[in-house]
Design a protein around this motif. Structure first.
Motif, PDB file in Angstrom:
ATOM      1  N   UNK A   4     -51.878   9.741  55.924  1.00  0.00           N
ATOM      2  CA  UNK A   4     -51.404   9.018  54.937  1.00  0.00           C
ATOM      3  C   UNK A   4     -49.684   8.630  55.153  1.00  0.00           C
ATOM      4  N   UNK A   5     -49.159   9.889  55.380  1.00  0.00           N
ATOM      5  CA  UNK A   5     -47.500   9.819  55.697  1.00  0.00           C
ATOM      6  C   UNK A   5     -47.095   9.146  56.685  1.00  0.00           C
ATOM      7  N   UNK A   6     -47.878   9.422  57.555  1.00  0.00           N
ATOM      8  CA  UNK A   6     -47.576   8.548  59.010  1.00  0.00           C
ATOM      9  C   UNK A   6     -47.673   7.019  58.869  1.00  0.00           C
ATOM     10  N   UNK A   7     -48.962   6.857  58.268  1.00  0.00           N
ATOM     11  CA  UNK A   7     -49.110   5.294  58.082  1.00  0.00           C
ATOM     12  C   UNK A   7     -47.835   4.739  57.178  1.00  0.00           C
ATOM     13  N   UNK A   8     -47.405   5.537  56.110  1.00  0.00           N
ATOM     14  CA  UNK A   8     -46.383   4.790  55.497  1.00  0.00           C
ATOM     15  C   UNK A   8     -44.778   4.857  56.285  1.00  0.00           C
ATOM     16  N   UNK A   9     -44.763   5.778  57.046  1.00  0.00           N
ATOM     17  CA  UNK A   9     -43.487   5.722  57.951  1.00  0.00           C
ATOM     18  C   UNK A   9     -43.974   4.492  58.975  1.00  0.00           C
ATOM     19  N   UNK A  10     -44.920   4.402  59.460  1.00  0.00           N
ATOM     20  CA  UNK A  10     -45.237   3.207  60.673  1.00  0.00           C
ATOM     21  C   UNK A  10     -44.943   1.800  59.765  1.00  0.00           C
ATOM     22  N   UNK A  11     -45.177   1.885  58.319  1.00  0.00           N
ATOM     23  CA  UNK A  11     -45.065   0.528  57.605  1.00  0.00           C
ATOM     24  C   UNK A  11     -43.785   0.197  56.970  1.00  0.00           C
ATOM     25  N   UNK A  12     -42.731   1.151  57.460  1.00  0.00           N
ATOM     26  CA  UNK A  12     -41.372   1.047  56.956  1.00  0.00           C
ATOM     27  C   UNK A  12     -40.773  -0.313  57.617  1.00  0.00           C
ATOM     28  N   UNK A  13     -40.255  -1.124  56.891  1.00  0.00           N
ATOM     29  CA  UNK A  13     -39.539  -2.327  57.429  1.00  0.00           C
ATOM     30  C   UNK A  13     -38.284  -1.707  57.987  1.00  0.00           C
ATOM     31  N   UNK A  14     -37.541  -0.700  57.669  1.00  0.00           N
ATOM     32  CA  UNK A  14     -36.306  -0.214  58.533  1.00  0.00           C
ATOM     33  C   UNK A  14     -36.568   1.300  58.494  1.00  0.00           C
ATOM     34  N   UNK A  15     -37.106   1.840  59.782  1.00  0.00           N
ATOM     35  CA  UNK A  15     -37.592   3.155  60.052  1.00  0.00           C
ATOM     36  C   UNK A  15     -36.242   3.624  60.533  1.00  0.00           C
ATOM     37  N   UNK A  16     -35.907   4.695  59.709  1.00  0.00           N
ATOM     38  CA  UNK A  16     -34.933   5.410  60.035  1.00  0.00           C
ATOM     39  C   UNK A  16     -34.808   6.848  59.458  1.00  0.00           C
ATOM     40  N   UNK A  17     -34.339   7.735  59.732  1.00  0.00           N
ATOM     41  CA  UNK A  17     -34.227   9.237  59.137  1.00  0.00           C
ATOM     42  C   UNK A  17     -34.205   9.157  57.712  1.00  0.00           C
ATOM     43  N   UNK A  18     -33.205   8.477  57.292  1.00  0.00           N
ATOM     44  CA  UNK A  18     -33.022   8.700  55.757  1.00  0.00           C
ATOM     45  C   UNK A  18     -34.305   7.964  54.910  1.00  0.00           C
ATOM     46  N   UNK A  19     -34.912   6.990  55.565  1.00  0.00           N
ATOM     47  CA  UNK A  19     -36.219   6.531  54.873  1.00  0.00           C
ATOM     48  C   UNK A  19     -37.356   7.362  55.098  1.00  0.00           C
TER      49      UNK A  19
END
Length: 144
Positions: A4-19
């Protein structure tokens, strides 16, 4: 939870370390202060092998900002001719690939992200290595 965490990361509009770190913090919101303190203790000042989703998230929350600051400070000294030609990343003791994903963030600012031709991740914790592979894949999907 980890999927679920990785799904949330992959759905980020702006993928970066802070997000990614913010998402990790959100993953721990359901825990009490006592439970978070117990997780922090299990990190053994950042040297423990991390073997659960919660420990990975706690590590990002506890040590992520410090690592990011050190890495970004170091990256600005990389020779420009190095990052403006094809190169490979070898991240030894990668943990969750914080070094690699912070390098990706840095490379975005220099328009050199497409120069990365291969990433090799090396980590003794299978759980952390799987998280690292998944996070790098999220970035690769974004830039393909």
């Amino acid at each position: 939870m980890s999927y679920n965490f990785i799904q949330r990361v992959s759905n980020l509009a702006d993928i970066n370390f802070s997000n990614i770190r913010k998402l990790a913090n959100e993953e721990l919101n359901h825990l009490s202060k006592f439970e978070k303190d117990r997780l922090w203790g299990k990190l053994d000042r950042g040297v423990a092998l991390l073997d659960t989703h919660e420990l990975l998230c706690q590590y990002l929350c506890s040590f992520g900002n410090m690592h990011q600051a050190k890495l970004l400070d170091a990256f600005k000294y990389l020779p420009k001719e190095l990052i403006h030609q094809p190169f490979e990343i070898i991240d030894w003791g990668c943990g969750q690939a914080m070094g690699t994903i912070n390098l990706f963030d840095f490379l975005q600012t220099t328009s050199s992200i497409n120069q990365v031709k291969k990433v090799t991740l090396i980590e003794p914790s299978a759980v952390a290595l799987n998280r690292a592979v998944d996070l790098v894949a999220c970035y690769q999907k974004k830039y393909d």
